[in-house]
Design a protein around this motif. Structure first.
Motif, mmCIF file in Angstrom:
data_model
loop_
_atom_site.group_PDB
_atom_site.id
_atom_site.type_symbol
_atom_site.label_atom_id
_atom_site.label_comp_id
_atom_site.label_asym_id
_atom_site.label_seq_id
_atom_site.Cartn_x
_atom_site.Cartn_y
_atom_site.Cartn_z
ATOM 1 N N CYS A 290 2.940 -1.805 6.329
ATOM 2 C CA CYS A 290 2.615 -0.282 6.564
ATOM 3 C C CYS A 290 2.087 -0.129 7.622
ATOM 4 O O CYS A 290 2.287 0.802 8.787
ATOM 5 C CB CYS A 290 1.244 0.049 5.402
ATOM 6 S SG CYS A 290 1.655 -0.125 3.754
ATOM 7 N N ASN B 70 9.582 1.332 4.653
ATOM 8 C CA ASN B 70 9.123 0.081 4.182
ATOM 9 C C ASN B 70 9.086 0.316 2.527
ATOM 10 O O ASN B 70 8.179 0.958 2.060
ATOM 11 C CB ASN B 70 7.601 0.146 4.622
ATOM 12 C CG ASN B 70 6.855 -0.835 3.835
ATOM 13 O OD1 ASN B 70 7.211 -1.819 3.270
ATOM 14 N ND2 ASN B 70 5.286 -0.355 4.020
ATOM 15 N N CYS C 188 1.825 6.297 3.871
ATOM 16 C CA CYS C 188 0.403 6.323 3.474
ATOM 17 C C CYS C 188 -0.559 6.275 4.593
ATOM 18 O O CYS C 188 0.070 6.344 5.961
ATOM 19 C CB CYS C 188 0.431 4.985 2.631
ATOM 20 S SG CYS C 188 0.549 3.523 3.943
ATOM 21 N N ARG D 232 0.061 -4.474 3.002
ATOM 22 C CA ARG D 232 -0.448 -3.356 3.944
ATOM 23 C C ARG D 232 -0.184 -3.512 5.506
ATOM 24 O O ARG D 232 0.086 -2.842 6.442
ATOM 25 C CB ARG D 232 -2.039 -3.487 3.952
ATOM 26 C CG ARG D 232 -2.425 -3.070 2.781
ATOM 27 C CD ARG D 232 -1.737 -1.643 2.442
ATOM 28 N NE ARG D 232 -2.599 -0.808 1.528
ATOM 29 C CZ ARG D 232 -2.058 0.450 1.237
ATOM 30 N NH1 ARG D 232 -0.989 0.984 1.769
ATOM 31 N NH2 ARG D 232 -2.864 1.384 0.591
ATOM 32 N N CYS E 104 6.203 0.038 -0.106
ATOM 33 C CA CYS E 104 5.044 1.250 -0.328
ATOM 34 C C CYS E 104 5.654 2.649 -0.370
ATOM 35 O O CYS E 104 4.865 3.530 -0.746
ATOM 36 C CB CYS E 104 4.170 1.295 0.870
ATOM 37 S SG CYS E 104 2.830 2.546 1.128
ATOM 38 N N CYS F 14 -0.358 3.541 7.271
ATOM 39 C CA CYS F 14 0.865 3.525 8.291
ATOM 40 C C CYS F 14 1.107 4.616 9.086
ATOM 41 O O CYS F 14 1.236 4.654 10.479
ATOM 42 C CB CYS F 14 1.906 3.795 7.294
ATOM 43 S SG CYS F 14 3.886 3.748 7.901
ATOM 44 N N ASP G 201 6.753 4.058 2.492
ATOM 45 C CA ASP G 201 6.615 4.630 3.891
ATOM 46 C C ASP G 201 8.015 4.970 4.598
ATOM 47 O O ASP G 201 9.071 4.163 4.503
ATOM 48 C CB ASP G 201 5.640 3.832 4.804
ATOM 49 C CG ASP G 201 4.463 3.559 4.161
ATOM 50 O OD1 ASP G 201 3.948 4.208 3.540
ATOM 51 O OD2 ASP G 201 4.071 2.079 4.089
HETATM 52 ZN ZN ZN Z 1 2.324 2.354 3.255
#
Ligand code: ZN
Length: 157
Positions: free
Chosen positions: A127, A37, A65, A124, A40, A68, A42
């Motif tokens: 995530c 992702n 994060c 988000r 972010c 996630c 991730d």
């Molecule tokens: Zn994230």
């Protein structure tokens, strides 16, 4: 969010992100999917060992994060040992919740329902859904070399 919900949300997310369940790739995996992702940063790799119709072993790794990681951790707890159909049902219920399609999150989601508020934050959502994208990709066909990326503005799925 009321105070109790917020407290519970924080403690569960922190717990799963600090001590992710089913962390690590499973030996003799029959399906593996890796996704990232970029918005972010991730990254998650999910590996499954499907034995007959059952998700006999489930594991994930990745650098991601808290949301996630917590979402992926809770997902593995829910799908481990379940049939393919049950895992797909869980995936559908989570999708409906996180995209706001379901007025009420399905009870079967358990702790995952704490993530329902994430639907208000599109960045988000990516995530929270990365691990589930990996599940979708891993269940789509049994291959141990799948890679995908969550990009664009689609709300997760
Ligand atoms: Zn994230």
């Amino acid at each position: 969010m009321d105070d109790n919900f917020e407290e519970l949300y924080e403690s569960v997310i922190l717990d799963h992100s600090r001590r992710p369940r089913n962390y690590g790739l499973v030996p003799d995996a029959t399906a593996t999917a890796s996704g990232d992702n970029p918005t972010c940063g991730d990254e998650i790799t999910l590996s499954l060992r499907i034995d007959g119709d059952r998700l006999a072993a489930v594991g994930f790794t990745g650098d991601s994060c808290a949301i996630c990681k917590a979402s992926a951790s809770m997902m593995t707890v829910k799908i481990k040992g379940k049939s393919r159909a049950e895992a797909e049902e869980m995936l559908g219920a989570f999708q409906d919740m996180i995209t706001g399609k379901a007025a009420e999150p399905a009870k079967a989601l358990g702790e995952l329902r704490l993530l329902s508020g994430v639907q208000k934050f599109p960045q988000r959502v990516k995530c929270a859904t990365l691990g589930w994208h990996a599940l979708k990709a891993a269940l789509a066909d049994d291959s141990t070399a799948k890679n995908f990326s969550v990009n664009g503005n689609e709300a997760g799925f």
